[in-house]
Design an enzyme around this catalytic site. Structure first.
Site, PDB file in Angstrom:
ATOM      1  N   LYS A  97      65.769   0.081 -29.094  1.00  0.00           N
ATOM      2  CA  LYS A  97      66.552  -1.120 -28.696  1.00  0.00           C
ATOM      3  C   LYS A  97      66.665  -2.323 -29.634  1.00  0.00           C
ATOM      4  CE  LYS A  97      68.137   0.335 -24.534  1.00  0.00           C
ATOM      5  NZ  LYS A  97      69.473   0.338 -24.210  1.00  0.00           N
TER       6      LYS A  97
ATOM      7  N   ASP B 255      72.355   4.925 -25.936  1.00  0.00           N
ATOM      8  CA  ASP B 255      73.382   3.699 -25.859  1.00  0.00           C
ATOM      9  C   ASP B 255      74.312   3.932 -27.098  1.00  0.00           C
ATOM     10  OD1 ASP B 255      74.520   1.355 -25.678  1.00  0.00           O
ATOM     11  OD2 ASP B 255      73.081  -0.025 -26.176  1.00  0.00           O
TER      12      ASP B 255
ATOM     13  N   LYS C 164      59.883  -1.805 -16.677  1.00  0.00           N
ATOM     14  CA  LYS C 164      60.714  -1.751 -15.940  1.00  0.00           C
ATOM     15  C   LYS C 164      60.158  -2.268 -14.498  1.00  0.00           C
ATOM     16  CE  LYS C 164      63.820   1.737 -17.541  1.00  0.00           C
ATOM     17  NZ  LYS C 164      65.051   1.081 -17.509  1.00  0.00           N
TER      18      LYS C 164
ATOM     19  N   CYS D 216      42.897   7.036  16.034  1.00  0.00           N
ATOM     20  CA  CYS D 216      42.056   7.001  14.950  1.00  0.00           C
ATOM     21  C   CYS D 216      41.357   8.753  14.809  1.00  0.00           C
ATOM     22  CB  CYS D 216      41.192   5.904  14.714  1.00  0.00           C
ATOM     23  SG  CYS D 216      41.896   4.492  14.445  1.00  0.00           S
TER      24      CYS D 216
ATOM     25  N   MET E  70      31.719  10.010   6.497  1.00  0.00           N
ATOM     26  CA  MET E  70      32.432   8.560   6.359  1.00  0.00           C
ATOM     27  C   MET E  70      32.239   7.962   5.121  1.00  0.00           C
ATOM     28  SD  MET E  70      33.594   8.332   9.518  1.00  0.00           S
ATOM     29  CE  MET E  70      33.382  10.155  10.216  1.00  0.00           C
TER      30      MET E  70
ATOM     31  N   ASP F 174      76.263  -0.108 -20.529  1.00  0.00           N
ATOM     32  CA  ASP F 174      76.406   0.373 -22.055  1.00  0.00           C
ATOM     33  C   ASP F 174      78.020   0.777 -22.095  1.00  0.00           C
ATOM     34  OD1 ASP F 174      73.628  -0.026 -22.745  1.00  0.00           O
ATOM     35  OD2 ASP F 174      73.329   2.165 -22.208  1.00  0.00           O
TER      36      ASP F 174
END
Length: 527
Positions: free
Chosen positions: A46, A75, A142, A442, A287, A94
């Site tokens: 770009k 582009d 982005k 749970c 756990m 574009d």
């Protein structure tokens, strides 16, 4: 090579910025990637002047032609014309598609970036050859959340163009790498249309060895994710209540026989209860809330429970590590979004975890399942609150969420609703005392995890077996003379879970055949 001949499986988008490319030569990196199996290259730059763009694109085209791989220019139609390459990729801001087609001709490959259904439908009507759908995940370049659509948004676009864009080729882009590519392809697929490939940027451009990176990515693109292999292979899943119920005892028996691991990442309040229930079901509990342990535990053949009872930044980080480890190892994961709609923090945590990996089963009450689906719900603590849906609407909700996530969804309540997107069940077993004790939901997640560990080829069957084992044990426990209320119910529940396991292994299925209350919805029921 024309548009119809292009292979979009592994689509490389170049990045010449120092942060990604470093001091390497762009053309040499692309050549190495082509050696590794890249099937299409888009040159994106770009910032460089037109002269530099043309010169670099000519060098790239000389290389891509040697591998019979198309080169597209991002582009700049003028650069594509100057180089004589195979086409361009254009964004929404574009040059318009019609003008690009007039300049480049019918044989050029023209792709269009889309992030909405309207944009995708317009590109299909206007003659695009392929769509670049995204952004899939946020990246350093982005971060606009409007354009971040995830697997769910991608699936919606694919579903919307399945008819009119039947022959439209599609790729997704944005934050995709070796740890996410298989899940993205699997979860984005709609029943009528799936992605043709993935666009990769830093996963190849920033790799120390672009050839090996491309080889590995192509292998991943061409193979199913580990967590879905057995389910995909099972093409004859039972579709009637009688057939499903007939298989439930075998699932329960296998848990007692194999004693699989149930790895629980859960809150301190229920850890002891969950461990005792896991033992009574026939499994082996651990756990372990520290995410660094997950890579080793995921290779032991068990399953993971992520219980969102306590939400902290450190906890979310640990969940993410475990989620990634189990996804890569193919180990099933049960997600319990406890109190998901209670606070903004919890709602954001749900979004983060859904974006971070795949869950084989999502289990929650009505408020939690609505939150996962994206409905704004204000829960009071972990309670679901008053139901606002009819039974039909609940069944539709779990079906639609299961279709979107391509997994199994269980909504608990006075009646439980279970779906894998194709088969949808209602189960009306259990007892009101389950709602009077801490952690009953749970430990149901723990029970489901054990069934999943031994029944990976039909995850709905696994969840159904767990639900019936647990809820019929609750009914039996509540009827015992020694049970006077919630305090005496808990030990009786654990006893009856154990007794059902013992009876089932001995070949006694009376508990199941006599007392189950299971209904299967037809497609017509849910229209």
């Amino acid at each position: 090579m024309g548009p119809k001949d292009a292979d979009y499986s592994l689509y490389l988008v170049t990045d010449s910025t120092p942060a990604i490319l470093g001091g390497k030569d762009l053309v040499e990196v692309v050549q190495a990637a082509l050696e590794g199996g890249v099937t299409l290259v888009q040159y994106r730059d770009k910032v460089s002047d037109t002269g530099v763009l043309v010169a670099t694109a000519k060098r790239l085209h000389a290389v891509t032609k040697n591998y019979n791989v198309p080169l597209l220019i991002n582009d700049r139609v003028d650069v594509a014309l100057a180089v004589g390459c195979e086409g361009v990729h254009i964004g929404q801001d574009d040059l318009d598609l019609s003008s690009a087609r007039k300049l480049l001709g019918d044989n050029a490959i023209i792709g269009v970036t889309v992030c909405t259904i309207a944009e995708a439908q317009a590109a299909c009507r206007n003659g695009a050859d392929y769509l670049g759908i995204g952004t899939m995940f946020a990246t350093s370049t982005k971060t606009n959340t409007k354009d971040i659509i995830g697997t769910a948004g991608t699936k919606e676009i694919l579903r919307a163009i399945a008819k009119d864009g039947e022959h439209m080729r599609t790729v997704c882009i944005g934050g995709i790498n070796a740890s996410t590519v298989q899940r993205v392809l699997y979860q984005s697929a709609s029943p009528d249309k799936k992605l043709d490939g993935v666009a990769i940027v830093s996963g190849i451009m920033a790799a120390a060895d672009p050839t090996k990176a491309a080889q590995e990515l192509l292998r991943l693109v061409q193979s199913p994710p580990p967590f879905a292999v057995e389910s995909i292979a099972n093409t004859k899943k039972s579709s009637t209540v009688d057939d499903l119920l007939a298989q439930v005892p075998e699932v329960i028996r296998k848990v007692g026989e194999k004693s699989p691991l149930s790895h629980n990442m859960t809150n301190l309040v229920v850890q002891n209860f969950a461990a005792n229930v896991a033992l009574a079901v026939g499994g082996s509990p651990i756990m372990a809330n520290y995410g660094e342990e997950a890579a080793d535990l995921a290779n032991l053949g068990g399953a993971l429970v992520i219980n969102m009872g306590t939400v902290t930044p450190e906890g979310l980080e640990n969940y993410a590590k475990a989620q990634k480890a189990y996804n890569l190892a193919g180990g099933p994961i049960v997600f319990d979004p406890v109190g998901g709609g209670a606070t903004a923090v919890r709602r954001n945590a749900v979004k983060t975890l859904l974006a971070g990996g795949y869950f084989d089963v999502i289990k929650g009450n009505e408020g939690e399942i609505k939150t996962v689906f994206g409905t704004v719900v204000q829960q009071k603590g972990v309670d679901s609150g008053a139901s606002t849906l009819s039974d039909k609407e609940k069944a539709q909700l779990v079906r639609d969420l299961a279709l979107r996530e391509r997994n199994v969804v269980l909504m608990t309540g006075a009646a439980d609703f279970l779906s894998d997107g194709t088969r949808t069940l209602c189960v009306k077993n259990g007892h009101e005392l389950l709602g009077r004790i801490t952690g009953s939901g749970c430990v149901l997640g723990t029970t489901i995890s054990l069934m999943l560990a031994v029944c990976r080829n039909d995850k709905l069957l696994a969840a159904l077996a767990a639900l019936l084992h647990y809820e019929l044990a609750a009914e039996r426990a509540a009827e015992r003379e020694d049970v006077k209320g919630p305090g005496t119910f808990v030990p009786a529940l654990i006893d009856e879970i154990y007794n059902i396991q013992k009876e089932t292994r001995a070949g006694d299925f009376y508990w199941l055949k006599t007392f189950n209350k299971v209904k299967l919805y037809s497609e017509a029921d849910l229209e």
